[in-house]
Design a protein around this motif. Structure first.
Motif, PDB file in Angstrom:
ATOM      1  N   GLY A   1      -2.406   4.993   0.306  1.00 20.87           N
ATOM      2  CA  GLY A   1      -2.852   3.729   0.925  1.00 20.87           C
ATOM      3  C   GLY A   1      -3.994   3.917   1.906  1.00 20.87           C
ATOM      4  O   GLY A   1      -4.435   2.952   2.525  1.00 20.87           O
TER       5      GLY A   1
ATOM      6  N   GLN B   1      -1.253  -1.394  -5.118  1.00 19.49           N
ATOM      7  CA  GLN B   1      -2.647  -1.840  -5.055  1.00 19.49           C
ATOM      8  C   GLN B   1      -2.697  -3.349  -5.299  1.00 19.49           C
ATOM      9  O   GLN B   1      -1.829  -3.863  -6.003  1.00 19.49           O
ATOM     10  CB  GLN B   1      -3.456  -1.147  -6.152  1.00 19.49           C
ATOM     11  CG  GLN B   1      -3.918   0.212  -5.726  1.00 19.49           C
ATOM     12  CD  GLN B   1      -4.344   1.073  -6.896  1.00 19.49           C
ATOM     13  OE1 GLN B   1      -4.193   0.696  -8.054  1.00 19.49           O
ATOM     14  NE2 GLN B   1      -4.860   2.233  -6.586  1.00 19.49           N
TER      15      GLN B   1
ATOM     16  N   GLU C   1     -12.167   5.852  -5.495  1.00 19.83           N
ATOM     17  CA  GLU C   1     -11.936   4.485  -5.004  1.00 19.83           C
ATOM     18  C   GLU C   1     -11.365   4.473  -3.579  1.00 19.83           C
ATOM     19  O   GLU C   1     -11.703   3.620  -2.775  1.00 19.83           O
ATOM     20  CB  GLU C   1     -10.966   3.718  -5.918  1.00 19.83           C
ATOM     21  CG  GLU C   1     -11.548   3.349  -7.276  1.00 19.83           C
ATOM     22  CD  GLU C   1     -11.458   4.501  -8.259  1.00 19.83           C
ATOM     23  OE1 GLU C   1     -10.763   5.492  -7.952  1.00 19.83           O
ATOM     24  OE2 GLU C   1     -12.104   4.419  -9.324  1.00 19.83           O
ATOM     25  N   SER C   2     -10.458   5.420  -3.299  1.00 16.96           N
ATOM     26  CA  SER C   2      -9.814   5.456  -1.973  1.00 16.96           C
ATOM     27  C   SER C   2      -9.817   6.889  -1.462  1.00 16.96           C
ATOM     28  O   SER C   2      -8.847   7.616  -1.629  1.00 16.96           O
ATOM     29  CB  SER C   2      -8.367   4.976  -2.061  1.00 16.96           C
ATOM     30  OG  SER C   2      -8.313   3.677  -2.548  1.00 16.96           O
TER      31      SER C   2
ATOM     32  N   GLN D   1      -8.157  -2.466   1.563  1.00 19.04           N
ATOM     33  CA  GLN D   1      -8.469  -2.945   0.216  1.00 19.04           C
ATOM     34  C   GLN D   1      -9.333  -4.205   0.265  1.00 19.04           C
ATOM     35  O   GLN D   1     -10.277  -4.355  -0.502  1.00 19.04           O
ATOM     36  CB  GLN D   1      -7.171  -3.264  -0.544  1.00 19.04           C
ATOM     37  CG  GLN D   1      -6.355  -2.043  -0.895  1.00 19.04           C
ATOM     38  CD  GLN D   1      -6.992  -1.213  -1.997  1.00 19.04           C
ATOM     39  OE1 GLN D   1      -7.903  -1.681  -2.687  1.00 19.04           O
ATOM     40  NE2 GLN D   1      -6.531   0.003  -2.162  1.00 19.04           N
TER      41      GLN D   1
ATOM     42  N   GLY E   1       0.809  -1.227   0.000  1.00 23.52           N
ATOM     43  CA  GLY E   1       0.000   0.000   0.000  1.00 23.52           C
ATOM     44  C   GLY E   1       0.833   1.263   0.000  1.00 23.52           C
ATOM     45  O   GLY E   1       0.287   2.359  -0.109  1.00 23.52           O
TER      46      GLY E   1
ATOM     47  N   TRP F   1       3.090   4.167  -1.448  1.00 26.70           N
ATOM     48  CA  TRP F   1       3.251   4.805  -2.772  1.00 26.70           C
ATOM     49  C   TRP F   1       4.418   5.787  -2.695  1.00 26.70           C
ATOM     50  O   TRP F   1       4.418   6.709  -1.869  1.00 26.70           O
ATOM     51  CB  TRP F   1       1.974   5.532  -3.176  1.00 26.70           C
ATOM     52  CG  TRP F   1       2.107   6.362  -4.425  1.00 26.70           C
ATOM     53  CD1 TRP F   1       1.899   7.707  -4.538  1.00 26.70           C
ATOM     54  CD2 TRP F   1       2.438   5.910  -5.757  1.00 26.70           C
ATOM     55  NE1 TRP F   1       2.087   8.119  -5.841  1.00 26.70           N
ATOM     56  CE2 TRP F   1       2.431   7.038  -6.613  1.00 26.70           C
ATOM     57  CE3 TRP F   1       2.764   4.643  -6.309  1.00 26.70           C
ATOM     58  CZ2 TRP F   1       2.716   6.956  -7.987  1.00 26.70           C
ATOM     59  CZ3 TRP F   1       3.046   4.570  -7.670  1.00 26.70           C
ATOM     60  CH2 TRP F   1       3.014   5.711  -8.485  1.00 26.70           C
TER      61      TRP F   1
ATOM     62  N   TYR G   1      -0.805  -7.340  -4.768  1.00 26.72           N
ATOM     63  CA  TYR G   1       0.440  -6.689  -4.373  1.00 26.72           C
ATOM     64  C   TYR G   1       1.687  -7.301  -5.005  1.00 26.72           C
ATOM     65  O   TYR G   1       2.693  -6.628  -5.166  1.00 26.72           O
ATOM     66  CB  TYR G   1       0.582  -6.730  -2.843  1.00 26.72           C
ATOM     67  CG  TYR G   1      -0.363  -5.776  -2.130  1.00 26.72           C
ATOM     68  CD1 TYR G   1      -0.563  -4.489  -2.593  1.00 26.72           C
ATOM     69  CD2 TYR G   1      -1.032  -6.174  -0.980  1.00 26.72           C
ATOM     70  CE1 TYR G   1      -1.420  -3.616  -1.942  1.00 26.72           C
ATOM     71  CE2 TYR G   1      -1.893  -5.305  -0.316  1.00 26.72           C
ATOM     72  CZ  TYR G   1      -2.083  -4.029  -0.805  1.00 26.72           C
ATOM     73  OH  TYR G   1      -2.921  -3.164  -0.159  1.00 26.72           O
TER      74      TYR G   1
END
Ligand code: PLP
Length: 437
Positions: free
Chosen positions: A208, A157, A403-404, A377, A143, A145, A160
């Motif tokens: 994340g 994502q 989405e997040s 996730q 997660g 970045w 993994y």
């Protein structure tokens, strides 16, 4: 959909954009369904689209705009720098001032080099860590970045284990180790016996899901790195100068060997990045001490430490250092929003949770509050997250991404803005809450 009725100009611009830009955008996360807004103006905490719709902006330039849009002291410094000299490609005073200022604010940074993005900083820091330790493996978290650099572009994502993009060679990932976030025993198991150059971690996961590391987890990583002779690298591209003048490391009281920066470092408005830390490590970049190129680590670039970015960054950091009350206000707003949003979701029986710290808010449409990106996730109800995004958009609120959901509060936001966000969430929770069970 009300959004479509209200945005014909954005829609037309997107259709045109798709002919010239793949996907109509310059960064895939800027696209959302059915098409993104095209911005025509921005001020303080507001943006307007081509159709004249107004939004309260929690996207905030991917979290770079700590002071909101058009912060006068930074704009004026940049304007004046444009008139003096904008780009020279030679040493100048602003890079020295900014370097000194970062060292004053972030205790672990004895020396720093500047880049044009966080991605570049991550790339150079990995190279430096390998050069210094003479070891190959770099460990990152599920997660996490750190930008699009090949050897770190995995495990962002699910799934993994797969590279985060086509075109990344298996060889580039051969020495990348994936670790579980907030799980010290899991980390110990995976790194045992490894020849590790470094562990890189966001002290608070950004993309994340705005999930803070447990303080003991970061302390444990520090000990693991020391015992393995590996470097501990903090990615403070988001948290640096946002969570406190000294970043997340100040709050956690854990000292990394190296740190990468970006976003706020360039005044929030110019492309920026940097990596810094212990002088004995950074000196490996020193061409005076190491005149032969193959005996030092390389970093550089046409626009590295350009005068506009460094002066804008210096101006902002000076302001932040002089006005610690800004952080107090941001924290109060953040805490108010996180508590009230969590209350609203539970009051109406909507399975959703709020994470974050300071001016970072993560929304999770999950049964339990996630402690890692993997958990967020795994449990995520994507349709609900997307529905909330459109509902917020139609209510005049924008954040990244559908989405997040990640919301950045700036110093330009007010209590009224956050109360409006809570009201919008309450309306959604009332409609969806118990009815979904
Ligand atoms: C934690 C973190 N690290 C690194 C990066 C990469 O920075 P940039 O987008 O400037 O390349 C980002 C970008 O969002 C980030 O959030």
């Amino acid at each position: 959909m009300r959004y479509i009725e209200a945005t014909p100009f954005s829609r037309a611009r997107f259709e045109e954009a798709r002919k010239h830009l793949p996907g109509g955008v310059s960064y895939s996360i800027r696209h959302f369904e059915p098409y993104p807004i095209y911005v025509s103006a921005a001020r303080d905490r507001r943006i307007w689209d081509l159709d004249g719709n107004e939004y309260t902006d929690y996207w905030m330039g991917h979290g770079a705009l700590l002071m909101g849009h058009g912060y006068r002291p930074v704009i004026e410094a940049a304007m004046s720098q444009l008139r003096e000299y904008a780009h020279v490609g030679l040493p100048h005073e602003w890079e020295v001032k900014l370097a000194r200022q970062v060292s004053r604010m972030v205790e672990s940074v004895e020396m720093i080099r500047f880049t044009n993005s966080g991605t570049e900083a991550a790339m150079y820091v990995c190279r430096l860590a390998r050069a210094y330790t003479g070891k190959k493996a770099i460990a990152k978290f599920e997660g996490g970045w750190h930008g699009g650099y090949d050897c770190l572009h995995i495990g962002v994502q699910p799934p993994y284990e797969a590279p985060g993009s086509l075109g990344i060679l298996e060889d580039s990932l051969k020495h990348t180790i994936l670790l579980p976030f907030n799980d010290l025993e899991g980390v110990e198991r995976r790194v045992k016996g490894l020849e590790l150059a470094a562990i890189i971690i966001e002290p608070v996961l950004g993309a994340g899901g705005a999930i803070p590391a447990d303080p003991d987890f970061l302390k444990g990583l520090r000990e693991i790195c020391d015992s393995l002779g590996a470097l501990l690298i903090f990615d403070e591209v988001i948290t640096g100068f946002r969570l406190s003048p000294g970043g997340a490391q100040k709050i956690y009281g854990v000292k990394p060997d190296l740190t990468i920066f970006g976003k706020i470092l360039g005044g929030g408005i110019f492309p920026s990045g940097g990596f810094g830390g212990r002088a004995d490590i950074m000196e490996l970049l020193d061409q005076v001490k190491h005149p032969r190129p193959h005996e030092r680590a390389f970093q550089g670039g046409t626009y590295a430490a350009n005068p506009l970015t460094t002066r804008a960054g210096y101006t902002l950091l000076r302001e932040l250092e002089a006005k610690p009350e800004i952080y107090q206000e941001l924290n109060t707003l953040g805490e108010h929003a996180r508590n009230e949003l969590e209350n609203v979701f539970s009051r109406y029986g909507l399975e959703a949770h709020v994470t974050g710290i300071g001016s970072m808010i993560g929304l999770h449409f999950t049964r339990e509050k996630p402690r890692s990106a993997a958990m967020a996730q795994r449990e995520k109800r994507l349709e609900l997250a997307k529905a909330f995004f459109i509902h917020a958009l139609e209510s005049g609120i924008i954040y990244l991404t559908p989405e997040s959901p990640l919301l950045f509060i700036s110093a330009a936001h007010t209590r009224e803005d956050l109360d409006r966000l809570i009201e919008v969430a309450e309306y959604f929770a009332k409609k969806k809450g118990y009815s979904l069970k």
